[in-house]
Design a protein around this motif. Structure first.
Motif, PDB file in Angstrom:
ATOM      1  N   MET A  11      -0.140  -1.342   0.337  1.00 32.88           N
ATOM      2  CA  MET A  11       1.114  -2.058   0.088  1.00 32.88           C
ATOM      3  C   MET A  11       1.293  -2.429  -1.379  1.00 32.88           C
ATOM      4  O   MET A  11       1.536  -3.580  -1.728  1.00 32.88           O
ATOM      5  N   ALA A  13       3.534  -1.972  -4.651  1.00 31.32           N
ATOM      6  CA  ALA A  13       4.848  -1.557  -5.136  1.00 31.32           C
ATOM      7  C   ALA A  13       4.687  -0.940  -6.522  1.00 31.32           C
ATOM      8  O   ALA A  13       3.991  -1.490  -7.373  1.00 31.32           O
ATOM      9  N   ARG A  44      -1.128   3.310   0.631  1.00 26.71           N
ATOM     10  CA  ARG A  44       0.250   2.913   0.925  1.00 26.71           C
ATOM     11  C   ARG A  44       0.830   2.345  -0.361  1.00 26.71           C
ATOM     12  O   ARG A  44       0.729   1.156  -0.621  1.00 26.71           O
ATOM     13  N   ILE A  46       4.364   2.035  -2.594  1.00 26.04           N
ATOM     14  CA  ILE A  46       5.777   1.986  -2.280  1.00 26.04           C
ATOM     15  C   ILE A  46       6.590   2.155  -3.562  1.00 26.04           C
ATOM     16  O   ILE A  46       6.706   1.207  -4.348  1.00 26.04           O
TER      17      ILE A  46
END
Length: 95
Positions: A11, A13, A44, A46
């Motif tokens: 997660m 960014a 992951r 983003i």
């Protein structure tokens, strides 16, 4: 980041204009670390369109928020274009 997280890059960014080759290189790097450490890891990241380093992204609900992190600005296309195979960690042989 991956050296201190037990599951990989989770997660994170990143700027929306991050090149595909850079993201591919991040995934390949994490896969290699997982293989060497004999554990399953994940990525992951983003890419957030319209956001730059230092901006904050609100994911909403229980997902919270994240700062947009800086990524390496070098060209990874030559590295990614080489192809290759990174084998997955095999845990079934330990029984």
């Amino acid at each position: 980041m991956t050296a201190v997280c037990s599951v990989g890059l989770d997660m994170i960014a990143i700027p929306g204009n991050t090149p595909d080759a850079t993201i591919s290189a991040m995934i390949a790097d994490e896969a290699a670390i997982g293989m060497i450490n004999n554990k399953t890891t994940a990525v992951r990241v983003i890419p957030v369109p319209g956001k730059t380093v230092g901006d904050e992204v609100q994911f909403g609900g229980l997902l919270g928020r994240a700062p947009v992190m800086k990524v390496h600005e070098g060209d990874a296309s030559k590295f990614v274009g080489r192809g290759g195979l990174i084998p997955a960690p095999i845990h079934s042989f330990k029984n």
